[in-house]
Design an enzyme around this catalytic site. Structure first.
Site, mmCIF file in Angstrom:
data_model
loop_
_atom_site.group_PDB
_atom_site.id
_atom_site.type_symbol
_atom_site.label_atom_id
_atom_site.label_comp_id
_atom_site.label_asym_id
_atom_site.label_seq_id
_atom_site.Cartn_x
_atom_site.Cartn_y
_atom_site.Cartn_z
ATOM 1 N N GLY A 160 0.862 -1.177 0.000
ATOM 2 C CA GLY A 160 0.000 0.000 0.000
ATOM 3 C C GLY A 160 0.897 1.226 0.000
ATOM 4 C CD GLN B 226 -3.235 -6.786 -3.316
ATOM 5 O OE1 GLN B 226 -3.945 -7.471 -4.046
ATOM 6 N NE2 GLN B 226 -2.074 -6.312 -3.737
ATOM 7 C CG ASP C 150 -0.155 2.109 -5.776
ATOM 8 O OD1 ASP C 150 -1.294 1.702 -6.040
ATOM 9 O OD2 ASP C 150 0.533 1.679 -4.826
ATOM 10 C CG ASN D 283 -5.337 1.887 -7.051
ATOM 11 O OD1 ASN D 283 -4.574 1.996 -6.088
ATOM 12 N ND2 ASN D 283 -6.500 1.288 -6.951
ATOM 13 C CE LYS D 284 -2.244 -4.155 -6.409
ATOM 14 N NZ LYS D 284 -0.865 -4.547 -6.843
HETATM 15 O O1 MRU Z 1 0.526 -3.946 -4.566
HETATM 16 P P1 MRU Z 1 -0.061 -3.194 -3.418
HETATM 17 O O2 MRU Z 1 -0.901 -4.029 -2.519
HETATM 18 O O3 MRU Z 1 0.982 -2.398 -2.674
HETATM 19 O O4 MRU Z 1 -1.031 -2.152 -4.111
HETATM 20 C C1 MRU Z 1 -1.775 -1.285 -3.304
HETATM 21 C C2 MRU Z 1 -2.723 -0.442 -4.048
HETATM 22 O O5 MRU Z 1 -2.813 -0.487 -5.253
HETATM 23 C C3 MRU Z 1 -3.512 0.533 -3.248
HETATM 24 O O6 MRU Z 1 -4.759 0.740 -3.805
HETATM 25 C C4 MRU Z 1 -2.753 1.867 -3.195
HETATM 26 O O7 MRU Z 1 -1.439 1.677 -2.773
HETATM 27 C C5 MRU Z 1 -3.397 2.857 -2.317
HETATM 28 S S1 MRU Z 1 -3.251 2.409 -0.635
HETATM 29 C C6 MRU Z 1 -3.894 3.621 0.347
#
Ligand code: MRU
Length: 350
Positions: free
Chosen positions: A46, A201, A242, A252-253
């Protein structure tokens, strides 16, 4: 309530997100290399949480450094910063946090006379700064919640993708922080959580933290989102970010882009909640955002069991970029930005 990450005398302690929801166990990283490995392997993940971890990793590395002179301390700082910067490329909070630690490092050098005093001052100041980044992150998320709650419906279902909650931040969350704030204001909201293949997630983390708090949550697989949006069952979509480019394009994810297009097609508002530290004004558009490619085993295997024929290769881009035209508003700690984002995001920094 759990603590996502904290500074302790023994090292950097974090909840192990690879073990949730089966087990709530904590890991203490005793040197910066362990912090880097925890980021890489997604023990902590995150964007804002990665930033906090990187800051604490720098502070821990310098605390453990045996350097007695400024040149050797500087060499250690560079090695630590570089190791942490090489963990994950997409979340800009990682680089933002390292740069913030670098500024404290540089200013600490000028304040004292002897090398021993300087080394000690750098250690203390970096530790203080890392703790400050954590405390600020929680306050920022609460601020974002206050701004964003007004955008949430009085009642009904809100869809989210991935985990942008307390687990993804220092605490409280970005997208889930907005939902938390709306619920605490008395809004009657239930959350649909995309499971978020391949790392799950949504299923493992979003569902866990919302259920723990008593916020109604229903799990759906990623490919069900379009169906529910088309049926009019979802009043709003809210996700974290991100990295946000100057024009509002948002990484984002992986899978976020599909949800945004589907929300647009069905006339459902699509909100992004992120702190200013996630906005990368050096990038004019999302085209310049580096997309992490993770191990394809995370796609071919589920819970350690291979789910595809051994001969089949797989791809695993961990993020995608949602063009700004699909984003209804971006919620930050300084207020809500609306299109055109190149102007409204910039104004938030003034
Ligand atoms: O691969 P991750 O689990 O680190 O990805 C996280 C995300 O894409 C979240 O949506 C993003 O970091 C925002 S967290 C407040």
């Amino acid at each position: 309530m759990f603590k996502t990450i904290e500074w302790t005398d023994e090292g950097v302690r974090m909840i192990d997100q690879t073990r949730l929801p089966a087990e709530e166990v904590y890991r203490t990283c005793r040197d910066y290399e362990e912090v880097a490995e925890a980021i890489r392997s997604m023990v902590i993940r995150g964007a804002p949480a990665i930033g906090v971890a990187a800051a604490m990793g720098v502070a821990l590395g310098i605390k453990n450094s045996g350097a007695r002179t400024i040149p050797t301390l500087r060499a250690d700082f560079e090695r630590i910063a570089e190791t942490l910067a090489r963990t994950r490329p997409t979340a800009v909070n990682l680089f933002w946090a390292i740069e913030r630690m670098r500024r404290v490092f540089e200013t600490s050098l000028s304040c004292h006379s002897t090398d021993a005093q300087v080394v000690q001052a750098v250690r203390v100041n970096l530790e203080e700064e890392a703790k400050r980044i954590l405390a600020e992150d929680i306050a920022i998320n609460e601020g974002m919640g206050r701004h964003g709650a007004a955008l949430m419906p009085e009642s009904g279902t809100v869809l989210t993708h991935c985990n942008a909650g307390a687990l993804a931040t220092g605490g409280y969350g970005t997208a889930l922080g907005v939902i938390r704030a709306a619920v605490s204001q008395g809004k009657n909201i239930q959350v649909f959580a995309d499971e978020t293949r391949p790392f799950l997630q949504g299923a493992r983390l979003t569902a866990w933290e919302l259920a723990k708090e008593g916020i109604p949550v229903t799990l759906i697989t990623d490919n069900m989102a379009g169906h529910f949006l088309k049926q009019g069952q979802i009043k709003a979509v809210i996700v974290g970010a991100d990295r946000i480019a100057a024009n509002g394009d948002t990484a984002n994810k992986i899978g976020t882009y599909s949800v945004a297009v589907l929300a647009h097609e069905n006339g459902v508002p699509f909100y992004v909640a992120a702190p200013l530290s996630t906005i990368d004004r050096s990038l004019a558009s999302g085209e310049g955002i580096p997309i992490e490619e993770r191990d394809s085993n995370e796609v071919t295997h589920l819970g350690g069991v291979r789910i595809a024929p051994p001969s089949v290769s797989a791809r695993h881009p961990a993020f995608d970029v949602t063009p700004h035209r699909f984003i209804t508003a971006i919620i930050t700690e300084r207020g809500i930005a609306r299109p055109p984002y190149s102007m409204s995001l910039n104004a938030l920094f003034q």
